[in-house]
Design an enzyme around this catalytic site. Structure first.
Site, PDB file in Angstrom:
ATOM      1  N   ARG A 230       0.842  -1.208   0.000  1.00  0.00           N
ATOM      2  CA  ARG A 230       0.000   0.000   0.000  1.00  0.00           C
ATOM      3  C   ARG A 230       0.869   1.248   0.000  1.00  0.00           C
ATOM      4  NH1 ARG A 230      -0.677  -2.620   4.680  1.00  0.00           N
ATOM      5  NH2 ARG A 230      -2.767  -3.248   4.055  1.00  0.00           N
ATOM      6  N   GLY A 231       0.209   2.398  -0.159  1.00  0.00           N
ATOM      7  CA  GLY A 231       0.870   3.682  -0.028  1.00  0.00           C
ATOM      8  C   GLY A 231       2.000   3.897  -1.013  1.00  0.00           C
TER       9      GLY A 231
ATOM     10  N   ASP B 135       5.894  -7.843   1.314  1.00  0.00           N
ATOM     11  CA  ASP B 135       5.279  -7.245   2.495  1.00  0.00           C
ATOM     12  C   ASP B 135       4.967  -8.350   3.496  1.00  0.00           C
ATOM     13  OD1 ASP B 135       4.026  -5.303   4.226  1.00  0.00           O
ATOM     14  OD2 ASP B 135       3.562  -4.124   2.433  1.00  0.00           O
TER      15      ASP B 135
ATOM     16  N   ASP C 146       8.242 -11.075   6.548  1.00  0.00           N
ATOM     17  CA  ASP C 146       8.516  -9.976   7.479  1.00  0.00           C
ATOM     18  C   ASP C 146       9.972  -9.575   7.303  1.00  0.00           C
ATOM     19  OD1 ASP C 146       9.075  -8.336   9.672  1.00  0.00           O
ATOM     20  OD2 ASP C 146       7.770  -9.467  11.016  1.00  0.00           O
TER      21      ASP C 146
ATOM     22  N   ASN D 296      11.856   0.042   1.100  1.00  0.00           N
ATOM     23  CA  ASN D 296      10.795   0.995   1.412  1.00  0.00           C
ATOM     24  C   ASN D 296      10.079   0.686   2.719  1.00  0.00           C
ATOM     25  OD1 ASN D 296       8.418   2.926   0.732  1.00  0.00           O
ATOM     26  ND2 ASN D 296       7.435   0.905   0.883  1.00  0.00           N
ATOM     27  N   ALA D 297      10.079  -0.551   3.157  1.00  0.00           N
ATOM     28  CA  ALA D 297       9.307  -0.937   4.348  1.00  0.00           C
ATOM     29  C   ALA D 297       9.703  -0.084   5.548  1.00  0.00           C
ATOM     30  CB  ALA D 297       9.541  -2.414   4.662  1.00  0.00           C
TER      31      ALA D 297
ATOM     32  N   TYR E  16      11.885   7.473  15.026  1.00  0.00           N
ATOM     33  CA  TYR E  16      11.787   7.492  13.568  1.00  0.00           C
ATOM     34  C   TYR E  16      12.920   8.334  12.962  1.00  0.00           C
ATOM     35  CZ  TYR E  16       9.557   7.988   8.962  1.00  0.00           C
ATOM     36  OH  TYR E  16       9.277   7.966   7.616  1.00  0.00           O
TER      37      TYR E  16
END
Length: 439
Positions: free
Chosen positions: A209-210, A230, A253, A280-281, A345
């Site tokens: 997604r996204g 994903d 994962d 990207n994860a 983050y």
């Protein structure tokens, strides 16, 4: 993506009152023109001649002065790579100012210089370093969707300079503004213009997604075969994305010890190779630092940073990413400027920048490039849940006065993945509309 602020400021009443209107940005369409309108190319730098040839091959009209055409200029390219003394910087004003007045909507300004890190003479270093302050400042003055960026060359980097200039002129760079792109003297590989990734196998983590899903779509559009990765919990959405891009899905994962090996095995067994890896994860677990618990800290660092280190051991090992491969990681302006409530983050995304810088040097002799893209405020489901006032501020505090789209991030990643971008490595390109934070 519509929002209350945009609805209000674009209303007929607001327009009559003279409220500045957000500009609809020019974005890339396969087969469309590189730039709309003539390009003014000047400055007398060492890349001017080769750029003129490349622009002509791309079907772009090139002029040498603003008054050489009656049309609005689609772009201004100032090549000052040969400037040796600050007095030569006057060309920025004498050539640039009349041209900027003639820029069309969604125009581009690209300044070309020499990377001062490759120079030893103090006067030359001063002259070339000045171009960065000029370019960033000018970008903040441009209007109507126009952007300004700087390309710094190391050596006779004709292929690399053209790849960067082509990207910055095109609609791919709609939300890239006020950036400095350094290019080495590695020769790029010729590529098909509409399908530059044809024949390549690309792995995208967090693809369900996204932004991850949009990365998969853009890479596939550009010709790549995509392995969409994903977590198993996102399996249904992941399958939809993989089917849409005619690729394959891998449920794993990224924090699992064997994730990297699973990715390599899947890509090589199903598609015969692995050419591009997009890390990207990522996750957020926001909380003020004094209230940040162990789980929120550890999970963000593990997913956003440590998983990349572990996966890369397999990806860069025997049978993994081949010579000339591409690695692109997702950082964030939070890793550059910081963000309240995101110490975990911000730490993870700053760590990604460190990873890119260090790893690019280690794999350079294999022809592998390693870069990062740092998004600013991008319109996603996650940002749609941000409190109204914070969300509206995030959208407006950049030179383009609007949020970006997931496609903007994906387009920059796709460019860094191209064979022609071989000279760009160890770089962090912000896709933030020249955010006022961290500039």
């Amino acid at each position: 993506m519509a929002d209350l602020f945009t609805t209000v400021v674009t209303s007929p009443l607001a327009k009559r009152a003279g409220v500045p209107q957000p500009t609809q940005l020019r974005r890339y369409t396969p087969g469309g023109p590189l730039i709309e309108g003539p390009v003014l190319l000047a400055g007398g730098g060492r890349f001017e001649k080769s750029l003129r040839v490349r622009l002509d091959e791309a079907g772009v009209a090139v002029v040498s002065a603003a008054d050489d055409t009656e049309d609005r200029l689609g772009a201004l390219i100032l090549d000052l790579s040969a400037a040796l003394d600050p007095t030569e910087l006057a060309q920025l004003r004498t050539i640039g100012a009349p041209a900027v007045k003639r820029l069309a909507k969604n125009a581009r300004v690209v300044v070309i210089g020499t990377d001062s890190a490759t120079l030893t003479d103090v006067t030359e270093v001063v002259t070339q370093r000045a171009l960065e302050g000029f370019s960033r400042s000018l970008a903040k003055e441009l209007r109507l969707g126009a952007t300004g960026n700087l390309v710094l060359a190391q050596g006779e980097a004709h292929d690399g300079v053209w790849s960067a200039v082509e990207f910055l002129l095109s609609g791919r760079s709609a939300y890239v503004d006020g950036q400095v792109v350094r290019v080495g003297d590695t020769a790029g590989t010729n590529q098909e213009s509409v399908k530059p990734l044809a024949g390549k196998v690309a792995v995208v983590t967090g693809a369900a997604r996204g932004i991850g899903a949009e990365i998969a779509r853009v890479l596939a559009r550009d010709g790549a075969t995509v392995v969409a990765v994903d977590i198993p919990a996102a399996g249904e959405a992941l399958a939809r994305v993989a089917n849409e891009v005619k690729g394959t899905a891998l449920q794993v994962d990224v924090t699992a010890p064997g994730a990297g090996a699973a990715i390599v095995d899947h890509a090589t067994q199903r598609h015969g190779a692995i050419d591009i890896v997009i890390h990207n994860a990522g996750i957020t677990r926001d909380r003020l630092f004094v209230n940040l618990d162990e789980d929120r800290w550890d999970s963000v660092i593990d997913v956003n940073l440590r998983s990349i280190l572990r996966m890369n051991e397999a990806i860069l090992g025997e049978g993994g990413l081949g010579r000339g491969g591409r690695i692109v990681c997702l950082s964030s302006i939070a890793g550059i400027a910081g963000n309240r409530g995101q110490t975990n983050y911000g730490a993870s995304k700053a760590g990604v920048i460190g990873l890119v810088t260090a790893l690019a040097t280690q794999v350079k002799d294999r022809g592998i490039t390693v870069n990062a893209v740092a998004p600013g405020f991008i319109e996603t489901e996650m940002t749609a849940r941000i409190p109204f006032a914070t969300r509206e501020m995030g959208r407006r505090i950049n030179s383009l006065q609007q949020g970006g789209l997931p496609k903007d991030v994906a387009e920059t990643i796709a460019w860094l993945s191209q064979p022609g971008a071989a000279a760009v490595t160890g770089q962090v390109v912000r896709v933030c509309g020249q955010s006022w934070l961290g500039a």
